[in-house]
Scaffold this motif. Structure first.
Motif, short mmCIF file in Angstrom:
data_model
loop_
_atom_site.label_atom_id
_atom_site.label_comp_id
_atom_site.label_asym_id
_atom_site.label_seq_id
_atom_site.Cartn_x
_atom_site.Cartn_y
_atom_site.Cartn_z
N LYS A 1 -31.06 4.67 42.45
CA LYS A 1 -30.28 3.43 42.56
C LYS A 1 -29.33 3.25 41.38
N LEU A 2 -29.70 3.85 40.24
CA LEU A 2 -28.84 3.78 39.06
C LEU A 2 -27.77 4.87 39.04
N GLY A 3 -27.71 5.65 40.12
CA GLY A 3 -26.66 6.65 40.25
C GLY A 3 -27.04 8.06 39.85
N ARG A 4 -28.29 8.28 39.52
CA ARG A 4 -28.73 9.64 39.14
C ARG A 4 -28.98 10.46 40.40
N ARG A 5 -28.56 11.70 40.37
CA ARG A 5 -28.65 12.53 41.56
C ARG A 5 -29.37 13.86 41.32
N LYS A 6 -29.36 14.35 40.10
CA LYS A 6 -30.04 15.60 39.80
C LYS A 6 -31.24 15.28 38.91
N ILE A 7 -32.34 15.00 39.56
CA ILE A 7 -33.53 14.51 38.85
C ILE A 7 -34.59 15.60 38.82
N GLU A 8 -34.99 15.97 37.61
CA GLU A 8 -36.04 16.98 37.43
C GLU A 8 -37.39 16.30 37.27
N PHE A 9 -38.43 16.99 37.74
CA PHE A 9 -39.81 16.52 37.56
C PHE A 9 -40.43 17.28 36.39
N LEU A 10 -40.85 16.55 35.36
CA LEU A 10 -41.55 17.14 34.22
C LEU A 10 -43.03 17.10 34.56
N SER A 11 -43.57 18.25 34.94
CA SER A 11 -44.90 18.34 35.52
C SER A 11 -45.98 18.59 34.48
N GLY A 12 -47.14 18.01 34.72
CA GLY A 12 -48.34 18.38 33.99
C GLY A 12 -49.00 19.55 34.71
#
Length: 336
Positions: free
Chosen positions: A172-183
């Motif tokens: 919603k804030l305009g971010r489109r390339k979001i990575e998941f920092l995984s445990g």
């Protein structure tokens, strides 16, 4: 050297837990298996400890809390919740790590039932062991999996929905390339958070990365190292959703060291709402839930002594601060 319970198990060709059941005349194993164990014990001249012989005749007035890790802000608040309820019942609390699997103190406490009940958040204690030892005199509450059985209760958090809310907020804030920092990928909690991350991307028409590229131990150093690897690549994300706050804080530090601005260049959202979150730069947007309540409710369930297992699901909420790029987040803003 005196024979041990492991020696008896090896000679009898059974599990250590089976020897424990035989010594306590448990109905959970057959008479034939009991005879096999007793023959092996006699051959080895094995004598169970006085404490073990008397387990069914007395109460220890002690509860066991078995955790994967004894450090860190998450666990400390869970312990606090457990401790308060345990003390209100006039019981003592023993806290130990599940690290080491079958060689851990926690595993031995479970087998020998040196406590009157257990609260577990450590995947190295297997489902089969929990289901075997749980009874009216030894109730168990699990915090890191869904498990059904008599005298086995679950207290869980809406991890998947919390992750979904975090990633949806970034979108919603305009971010489109979001990575998941995984445990750790084997972690039940981590898997649920990844599922929420993935579902949010799909529901908003965004491409889900073919594989998770950022991994870390669930500590600041894990996030720091994962971010260093990310920063060495040619293409950077515009946002990171971290499986916990500690890794998020480590990642923010790594980016600050090379001049990557949070949130202008890369927005960051964590999970757990640890006490340090509001005091890092920038203050950390996160998913909050009551760790103290998890511990307190788990302990209350254990003392309830109900045969039918209960499953309690506690809610999460988005806590908006500056690291996500929300411009009006001067103070904590909680979504309903």
């Amino acid at each position: 050297m005196a024979a041990t319970i492991k020696d008896v198990a090896k000679l009898a060709g059974v599990a250590v837990s089976t020897v424990s059941y035989a010594m306590n005349n448990s109905p959970k194993i057959s008479e034939e298996t009991k005879r096999k164990v007793f023959r092996a014990a006699k051959e080895l001249n094995f004598r169970p400890s006085g404490a073990a012989r008397n387990l069914k005749k007395r109460k220890t007035h002690t509860i066991g809390l078995f955790l994967y890790d004894l450090g860190g802000p998450f666990y400390s608040q869970v312990i606090e919740g457990v401790q308060e309820v345990v003390a209100s019942h006039g019981f003592n609390l023993v806290v130990c790590s599940t690290y080491g699997g079958e060689n851990s103190s926690a595993h031995r406490f479970m087998l020998e039932q040196f406590v009157d009940g257990a609260i577990i958040m450590g995947s190295s204690i297997s489902d089969s062991l929990i289901l075997q030892v749980a009874s009216e005199s030894f109730p168990i509450v699990v915090l890191d999996r869904e498990l059904k059985g008599d005298y086995v209760h679950n207290v869980l958090i809406t991890y998947e929905q919390g992750a979904y809310d975090a990633v949806s907020h970034l979108i919603k804030l305009g971010r489109r390339k979001i990575e998941f920092l995984s445990g750790p990928v084997t972690s039940f909690d981590n898997s649920l958070r990844y599922n929420g991350y993935k579902r949010a991307l799909e529901d908003h028409g965004l491409k889900v990365p073919k594989k998770i590229s950022m991994f870390g131990r669930c500590l600041e150093v894990g996030g720091y190292q994962a971010a260093k690897v990310m920063l060495a690549g040619s293409q950077l994300p515009d946002a990171i959703f971290s499986a916990n706050d500690e890794m998020a804080i480590g990642a923010i530090r790594a980016m600050a060291e090379v001049g990557v601005q949070v949130p202008d260049d890369i927005a960051v959202v964590g999970f757990d709402n640890i006490n340090l979150g509001p005091y890092v730069t920038p203050p950390l947007t996160t998913i909050g839930h009551s760790k103290y309540e998890v511990g307190a409710i788990a302990t209350q369930l254990m003392f309830s002594a109900q045969r039918e297992g209960n499953s309690i699901l506690l809610p999460t909420q988005l806590v908006v601060r500056n690291s996500c790029g929300f411009k009006d987040s001067v103070n904590d803003f909680h979504t309903p």
